[in-house]
Design a protein around this motif. Structure first.
Motif, PDB file in Angstrom:
ATOM      1  N   THR A  57     -62.665  70.424 -62.916  1.00 57.83           N
ATOM      2  CA  THR A  57     -63.246  69.981 -61.643  1.00 57.83           C
ATOM      3  C   THR A  57     -62.234  69.136 -60.851  1.00 57.83           C
ATOM      4  O   THR A  57     -62.621  68.272 -60.081  1.00 57.83           O
ATOM      5  CB  THR A  57     -64.545  69.182 -61.873  1.00 57.83           C
ATOM      6  N   THR A  58     -60.943  69.410 -61.052  1.00 55.97           N
ATOM      7  CA  THR A  58     -59.917  68.738 -60.250  1.00 55.97           C
ATOM      8  C   THR A  58     -59.764  69.504 -58.939  1.00 55.97           C
ATOM      9  O   THR A  58     -59.266  70.623 -58.930  1.00 55.97           O
ATOM     10  CB  THR A  58     -58.571  68.708 -61.001  1.00 55.97           C
ATOM     11  N   PHE A  59     -60.215  68.894 -57.860  1.00 59.26           N
ATOM     12  CA  PHE A  59     -60.109  69.559 -56.569  1.00 59.26           C
ATOM     13  C   PHE A  59     -58.863  69.046 -55.842  1.00 59.26           C
ATOM     14  O   PHE A  59     -58.133  68.188 -56.354  1.00 59.26           O
ATOM     15  CB  PHE A  59     -61.384  69.330 -55.754  1.00 59.26           C
ATOM     16  N   LEU A  60     -58.629  69.568 -54.641  1.00 54.85           N
ATOM     17  CA  LEU A  60     -57.359  69.309 -53.955  1.00 54.85           C
ATOM     18  C   LEU A  60     -57.060  67.819 -53.783  1.00 54.85           C
ATOM     19  O   LEU A  60     -55.958  67.376 -54.075  1.00 54.85           O
ATOM     20  CB  LEU A  60     -57.354  69.990 -52.592  1.00 54.85           C
ATOM     21  N   SER A  61     -58.048  67.034 -53.294  1.00 62.29           N
ATOM     22  CA  SER A  61     -57.798  65.624 -53.028  1.00 62.29           C
ATOM     23  C   SER A  61     -57.363  64.898 -54.289  1.00 62.29           C
ATOM     24  O   SER A  61     -56.465  64.061 -54.259  1.00 62.29           O
ATOM     25  CB  SER A  61     -59.067  64.948 -52.506  1.00 62.29           C
ATOM     26  N   GLN A  62     -58.020  65.246 -55.405  1.00 61.69           N
ATOM     27  CA  GLN A  62     -57.692  64.539 -56.638  1.00 61.69           C
ATOM     28  C   GLN A  62     -56.315  64.935 -57.145  1.00 61.69           C
ATOM     29  O   GLN A  62     -55.558  64.088 -57.631  1.00 61.69           O
ATOM     30  CB  GLN A  62     -58.756  64.809 -57.694  1.00 61.69           C
ATOM     31  N   GLN A  63     -55.988  66.225 -57.003  1.00 60.39           N
ATOM     32  CA  GLN A  63     -54.660  66.688 -57.390  1.00 60.39           C
ATOM     33  C   GLN A  63     -53.595  65.950 -56.568  1.00 60.39           C
ATOM     34  O   GLN A  63     -52.573  65.507 -57.087  1.00 60.39           O
ATOM     35  CB  GLN A  63     -54.569  68.204 -57.136  1.00 60.39           C
ATOM     36  N   LEU A  64     -53.889  65.804 -55.273  1.00 56.89           N
ATOM     37  CA  LEU A  64     -52.962  65.122 -54.368  1.00 56.89           C
ATOM     38  C   LEU A  64     -52.804  63.651 -54.750  1.00 56.89           C
ATOM     39  O   LEU A  64     -51.688  63.122 -54.781  1.00 56.89           O
ATOM     40  CB  LEU A  64     -53.486  65.244 -52.933  1.00 56.89           C
ATOM     41  N   THR A  65     -53.917  63.001 -55.069  1.00 52.58           N
ATOM     42  CA  THR A  65     -53.860  61.590 -55.451  1.00 52.58           C
ATOM     43  C   THR A  65     -53.049  61.410 -56.728  1.00 52.58           C
ATOM     44  O   THR A  65     -52.249  60.479 -56.845  1.00 52.58           O
ATOM     45  CB  THR A  65     -55.279  61.033 -55.662  1.00 52.58           C
ATOM     46  N   THR A  66     -53.249  62.328 -57.686  1.00 52.74           N
ATOM     47  CA  THR A  66     -52.485  62.248 -58.935  1.00 52.74           C
ATOM     48  C   THR A  66     -50.991  62.320 -58.644  1.00 52.74           C
ATOM     49  O   THR A  66     -50.188  61.561 -59.184  1.00 52.74           O
ATOM     50  CB  THR A  66     -52.874  63.419 -59.866  1.00 52.74           C
ATOM     51  N   LEU A  67     -50.641  63.242 -57.735  1.00 56.97           N
ATOM     52  CA  LEU A  67     -49.234  63.454 -57.389  1.00 56.97           C
ATOM     53  C   LEU A  67     -48.659  62.226 -56.667  1.00 56.97           C
ATOM     54  O   LEU A  67     -47.557  61.781 -56.962  1.00 56.97           O
ATOM     55  CB  LEU A  67     -49.154  64.681 -56.480  1.00 56.97           C
ATOM     56  N   ALA A  68     -49.420  61.685 -55.700  1.00 54.79           N
ATOM     57  CA  ALA A  68     -48.888  60.637 -54.829  1.00 54.79           C
ATOM     58  C   ALA A  68     -48.967  59.259 -55.465  1.00 54.79           C
ATOM     59  O   ALA A  68     -48.022  58.488 -55.393  1.00 54.79           O
ATOM     60  CB  ALA A  68     -49.631  60.642 -53.500  1.00 54.79           C
ATOM     61  N   VAL A  69     -50.105  58.947 -56.091  1.00 52.58           N
ATOM     62  CA  VAL A  69     -50.310  57.591 -56.603  1.00 52.58           C
ATOM     63  C   VAL A  69     -50.038  57.523 -58.101  1.00 52.58           C
ATOM     64  O   VAL A  69     -49.421  56.572 -58.586  1.00 52.58           O
ATOM     65  CB  VAL A  69     -51.749  57.110 -56.286  1.00 52.58           C
ATOM     66  N   GLY A  70     -50.470  58.568 -58.834  1.00 53.28           N
ATOM     67  CA  GLY A  70     -50.289  58.569 -60.283  1.00 53.28           C
ATOM     68  C   GLY A  70     -48.831  58.724 -60.657  1.00 53.28           C
ATOM     69  O   GLY A  70     -48.265  57.916 -61.386  1.00 53.28           O
ATOM     70  N   GLN A  71     -48.185  59.779 -60.140  1.00 53.36           N
ATOM     71  CA  GLN A  71     -46.788  60.047 -60.513  1.00 53.36           C
ATOM     72  C   GLN A  71     -45.817  59.460 -59.505  1.00 53.36           C
ATOM     73  O   GLN A  71     -44.610  59.476 -59.726  1.00 53.36           O
ATOM     74  CB  GLN A  71     -46.567  61.561 -60.625  1.00 53.36           C
ATOM     75  N   PHE A  72     -46.309  59.014 -58.373  1.00 49.13           N
ATOM     76  CA  PHE A  72     -45.502  58.437 -57.295  1.00 49.13           C
ATOM     77  C   PHE A  72     -44.410  59.397 -56.801  1.00 49.13           C
ATOM     78  O   PHE A  72     -43.320  58.982 -56.426  1.00 49.13           O
ATOM     79  CB  PHE A  72     -44.896  57.101 -57.731  1.00 49.13           C
ATOM     80  N   ASP A  73     -44.718  60.717 -56.812  1.00 51.51           N
ATOM     81  CA  ASP A  73     -43.804  61.712 -56.249  1.00 51.51           C
ATOM     82  C   ASP A  73     -44.103  61.840 -54.758  1.00 51.51           C
ATOM     83  O   ASP A  73     -44.826  62.737 -54.327  1.00 51.51           O
ATOM     84  CB  ASP A  73     -44.016  63.075 -56.926  1.00 51.51           C
ATOM     85  N   LEU A  74     -43.542  60.934 -53.959  1.00 51.51           N
ATOM     86  CA  LEU A  74     -43.937  60.887 -52.546  1.00 51.51           C
ATOM     87  C   LEU A  74     -43.534  62.149 -51.781  1.00 51.51           C
ATOM     88  O   LEU A  74     -44.296  62.641 -50.951  1.00 51.51           O
ATOM     89  CB  LEU A  74     -43.338  59.646 -51.884  1.00 51.51           C
ATOM     90  N   GLY A  75     -42.346  62.671 -52.052  1.00 48.18           N
ATOM     91  CA  GLY A  75     -41.885  63.863 -51.333  1.00 48.18           C
ATOM     92  C   GLY A  75     -42.789  65.065 -51.572  1.00 48.18           C
ATOM     93  O   GLY A  75     -43.367  65.617 -50.619  1.00 48.18           O
ATOM     94  N   PRO A  76     -42.955  65.487 -52.848  1.00 44.20           N
ATOM     95  CA  PRO A  76     -43.845  66.612 -53.121  1.00 44.20           C
ATOM     96  C   PRO A  76     -45.270  66.359 -52.628  1.00 44.20           C
ATOM     97  O   PRO A  76     -45.928  67.275 -52.106  1.00 44.20           O
ATOM     98  CB  PRO A  76     -43.821  66.723 -54.642  1.00 44.20           C
ATOM     99  N   ALA A  77     -45.755  65.111 -52.778  1.00 43.47           N
ATOM    100  CA  ALA A  77     -47.118  64.801 -52.324  1.00 43.47           C
ATOM    101  C   ALA A  77     -47.228  64.961 -50.803  1.00 43.47           C
ATOM    102  O   ALA A  77     -48.227  65.467 -50.297  1.00 43.47           O
ATOM    103  CB  ALA A  77     -47.507  63.383 -52.728  1.00 43.47           C
TER     104      ALA A  77
END
Lengths: 91, 288
Positions: B240-260
């Motif tokens: 049940t990981t939808f787009l917003s959550q995937q994006l948050t994981t990328l941006a805030v969890g892994q701190f990959d700002l460019g890919p996010a």
């Protein structure tokens, strides 16, 4: 002042281009107001509609190009410029 | 003939809104675009990478999965909530003391904040302490939304239906009330069936409110974040990981700002396209 926005020459050029387009369209609207017409597209459109449709479809063409093609992106940009010109003239 | 005077000074009144939108939306969006073409290590160290992050995002299997789940979720939400909303609106009383009661009852779920809805359902659906989960177990179902992807999906869907069907109901109810009585009298004289009245009088008159309702529900469900995050945390696995959550994981969890940032722009373009399609549909329906 705008250091935090992490500007690059490419993105500055991109937004500069969009700004020039918007100002140009606004000026053109004053001297030569648009009229809704129906052309290539199935819906009647104004000049601004055609530009928006052109830019949005160009964005998706670029995404498709980046994902699927190995050739440089500027080829997609040239194709899209032709596509937008066709839309503005005949749609 | 009335002579219309053009007074363009009224446009000055729009300036505060333009300034506000520029600060709250356009400048942050420009920053996201700038981030999307760079590898950001810290505010001083950043390297231009061109379209690399876009290519990575477009070819990322996890993002494909999240996009697929998101589209499926939004379509299912619409398929359930729109017919159900119309049906409930048709059943509501048009006059009498029950009208206010029904409307307030229906509006209640919409007043609950998103993360509270998630918490309510997280407790409600638990088999040990929640009424819903207990009932499902008592009925003989092997129900566990923390372990089974299907159960998790069903729970998230039912939660969204509980939270938002009322919006469609209230819109349709308002639409139904605006139909003049003369239409029903004419249908009665012609001996029209209940179905014919719905198909040829009520449904056409509901078209405009339904387009707005579908647009609102689609956009909201496409951006859903807090409720499934609190309820399932995107799991089990990433069912049940939808787009917003995937994006948050990328941006805030892994701190990959460019890919996010690249992913945000792709997400934004999809939403822009859908909004434009709905906007075009609405304007063409209203001018028809």
């Amino acid at each position: 002042m705008f250091d935090w926005m992490a500007w690059t020459p490419v993105t500055a050029g991109f937004f500069g281009g969009i700004a020039v387009l918007l100002v140009g369209m606004a000026g053109l609207e004053v001297v030569w107001p648009t009229r809704e017409r129906k052309g290539l597209l199935p819906i009647p459109t104004t000049r601004g509609d055609r530009l928006f449709i052109g830019l949005l479809s160009s964005a998706f063409v670029h995404l498709g190009w980046i994902a699927l093609a190995d050739s440089p992106v500027y080829i997609a940009t040239i194709l899209c410029a032709i596509w937008v010109a066709i839309l503005l003239r005949w749609a | 003939m009335i002579n219309k005077t053009d007074n363009n000074r009224a446009w000055l009144l729009v300036v505060p809104v333009v300034v506000l939108v520029a600060f709250s939306a356009i400048i942050p969006l420009m920053t996201v675009v700038n981030y999307s073409v760079q590898d950001i290590f810290d505010p001083q160290t950043r390297i231009f990478v061109g379209t690399e992050w876009f290519r990575e995002a477009l070819l990322d299997e996890r993002l494909h999965g999240a996009l697929g789940r998101q589209v499926l979720f939004s379509l299912m939400v619409l398929l359930i909530e729109v017919p159900l909303g119309i049906a409930i609106a048709l059943c509501l009383p048009r006059r009498g003391p029950w009208v206010s009661f029904c409307l307030i009852l229906l509006a209640l779920p919409m007043l609950v904040p998103f993360n509270v809805v998630g918490t309510i359902w997280q407790i409600f659906a638990r088999a040990d302490i929640g009424l819903g989960g207990w009932l499902m177990t008592e009925l003989g179902f092997d129900y566990n939304y923390t372990a089974s992807p299907l159960d998790a999906w069903l729970t998230v869907l039912v939660m969204d239906v509980w939270h938002w069907t009322s919006l469609i109901v209230l819109l349709c109810y308002a639409g139904l009330l605006s139909i003049p009585g003369a239409y029903y009298q004419a249908a009665q004289i012609d001996g029209a069936s209940r179905w014919a009245i719905f198909r040829y009088i009520q449904l056409p008159k509901l078209t405009n409110v339904l387009v707005i309702g579908v647009l609102l529900r689609f956009m909201d469900s496409f951006m859903i974040y807090a409720e499934p995050f609190v309820l399932t945390g995107g799991g089990p696995g990433n069912a049940t990981t939808f787009l917003s959550q995937q994006l948050t994981t990328l941006a805030v969890g892994q701190f990959d700002l460019g890919p996010a940032a690249a992913f945000s722009l792709i997400y934004f373009l999809i939403i822009l396209l859908i909004c434009w399609l709905f906007y075009t549909a609405i304007t063409h329906l209203s001018t028809r």
